[in-house]
Design an enzyme around this catalytic site. Sequence first.
Site, PDB file in Angstrom:
ATOM      1  N   HIS A   1      -3.159   6.281   4.716  1.00  0.00           N
ATOM      2  CA  HIS A   1      -1.768   6.559   5.056  1.00  0.00           C
ATOM      3  C   HIS A   1      -1.371   7.959   4.585  1.00  0.00           C
ATOM      4  O   HIS A   1      -1.949   8.505   3.641  1.00  0.00           O
ATOM      5  CB  HIS A   1      -0.833   5.550   4.368  1.00  0.00           C
ATOM      6  CG  HIS A   1      -0.957   4.156   4.874  1.00  0.00           C
ATOM      7  ND1 HIS A   1      -1.697   3.808   5.977  1.00  0.00           N
ATOM      8  CD2 HIS A   1      -0.408   2.982   4.410  1.00  0.00           C
ATOM      9  CE1 HIS A   1      -1.602   2.494   6.176  1.00  0.00           C
ATOM     10  NE2 HIS A   1      -0.827   1.981   5.239  1.00  0.00           N
TER      11      HIS A   1
ATOM     12  N   CYS B   1       0.811  -1.215   0.000  1.00  0.00           N
ATOM     13  CA  CYS B   1       0.000   0.000   0.000  1.00  0.00           C
ATOM     14  C   CYS B   1       0.844   1.265   0.000  1.00  0.00           C
ATOM     15  O   CYS B   1       0.547   2.235  -0.716  1.00  0.00           O
ATOM     16  CB  CYS B   1      -0.955  -0.001   1.188  1.00  0.00           C
ATOM     17  SG  CYS B   1      -0.164  -0.283   2.784  1.00  0.00           S
TER      18      CYS B   1
END
Length: 648
Positions: A556, A443
């Site tokens: 994130h 990711c």
Amino acid sequence: MEENQELVLTQLRTSVEKLSSSTEGYEKPTLMRFLVARSMNPDKAAKMFVDWQKWRASMVPPNGIPDSEVRDELDFGKISLQGPTKSGHPLVLVLCSKHFPAKNAVNFKKFVVYVLDKTIASGIKDKEVGDEKLVAVFDLANITYKNLDARGLITSFQFLQSYYPERLAKCYMLHMPGFFVSVWRFVCRFLEKSTQEKIVIVTDGEEEIKFKEEIGVDALPEEYGGRAKLTLIQDVLLPQTAPEKAHEYNLSSITTAAKTSPSLSLSLSLPATMATLTHQTPQTHFLSRLPLNPKPKPISTRVKMSLQESAPSLAVVGVTGAVGQEFLSVLSDRDFPYSSVKMLASKRSAGKRVSFDGREYTVETLTAESFDGVDIALFSAGGSISKEFGPLAAERGTIVVDNSSAFRMVEGVPLVIPEVNPEAMDGIRVGSGKGALIANPNCSTIICLMAVTPLHRHAKVKRMVVSTYQAASGAGAAAMEELVQQTREVLAGRPPTCNIFGQQYAFNLFSHNAPITENGYNEEEMKLVKETRKIWNDTEVKVTATCIRVPVMRAHAESVNLQFETPLDENTARELLKKAPGVYIIDDRTSNTFPTPLDVSNKDDVAVGRIRRDVSQDGNYGLDIFVCGDQIRKGAALNAVQIAEMLL
């Protein structure tokens, strides 16, 4: 013949009533289109008609879809609307090199409706309303892999088939490149025979001459050997006139509004000839003045187009996990075509019920036999499960898109971000009869390279320093639940429950929980280093990373420092990022507004801000940027589904 038609029309009206709907307000030409589309079978035509009513009620607002709702698509300048062809039909021309896969599937559907409605509206002449048809031209010249959008093509044709029956007079495909042939073959699996019979792929000089003759020089733009000016669809204004007889008009059928409301009669009047088209930007778009729907009974049913008998069969492995659930959400949001779907998980989860696309499915225990007859399998059940079952699935002919780290650095296994390196998947397609393994990157790598690659293509990155601030979602659903639980406990003055990370997470941050390697970096940091080099196919690029776990639920954040081989100033960088697919900018220095995890949570696109020159480097050889992206969405599920879309 006339008596037979009337009999079938009566049967159709009766069948519609049995389905708790009505044909009131719809005249013979409209109803006949549905009958012809269903081979004069009144029951099948009635079902199609009612489905169309439901779709129209749920999809199109009462006054139509205005330009403002599809402005992003219109700004590409890819659709032109021309005057009548020799056959008297309006001509809609699609410049495919200006089309890119839509960031928002719902908005793209609105755009398709906008184009079809306006094109059909322009076809009103002396014909009875309900009989209008259109001619479409798809110009594939100069397209690249970035323009490939099988899902968009399928959606467009399915809309025509399901909701605009018998509206297509003819469709021409121009300048089809060799690499597009396999894409077109797959798209054809979703086209009815009657639709395929109306499509002409122009491949030689003789066919080109015939194409020009059938369209006619008055409608064909100068760029294609005609005399007409190429006119963007948003610049075409259909002025109101007062013909002898006001038409009962609905952009996809007819309505009795003019009969019941004298004030509407003028707004329903349309030009008697396409020669009255004017090439100017309208002050008020004509769609906003036309009622689109007679008032149907309130219907909340959402009509989905993804379930298709000819589509690939799917399996979702790890379906009960956070990413597995997001797989289902993304598949549904993007109307991914499928003929069947298996919900697979461990024995512990077997028997659970999961909802998808309005249906309930029972979770099955994952076994090697689970992949028999499966075309595409989306894996997110951990590396050990992927290593055990991924190769077994591939041996059975399944194309596996794996979200774990199991195969990312395995030679021969593509590691893919569709917006970054789609060429890595060349030769892998559904229908080839061959299974394959495809790895979904980490990711953090996805979020980082989505923002950095557009800059890297312009001025090669020499060195990249990344600091990540990673959310609980990266550690799975249990970590997200524990963060919530710890927050409650700490606020209540109780000691926090620390089952996942072994230390307090709420109101704290710490080095990423991945194991530390011999060189002092943790595995998460080394993934960023190694995966960047593989995806960019550049073993020389220097990458270093520090990964931190922060008490954020999902999405994130990353601080990225870049050093380039050639100069790149921040204004050029902004322009590059503005044009990059899957990226948008939040960078307002005046208000101190920049990307945050909340901005991108549950969003598809990656946000970029804090774009500034690195003052520690001379000239314009360095930049600093700040990036945020949803770890579950683009960082995992969405990227995997986009990979699957490329297989179609």
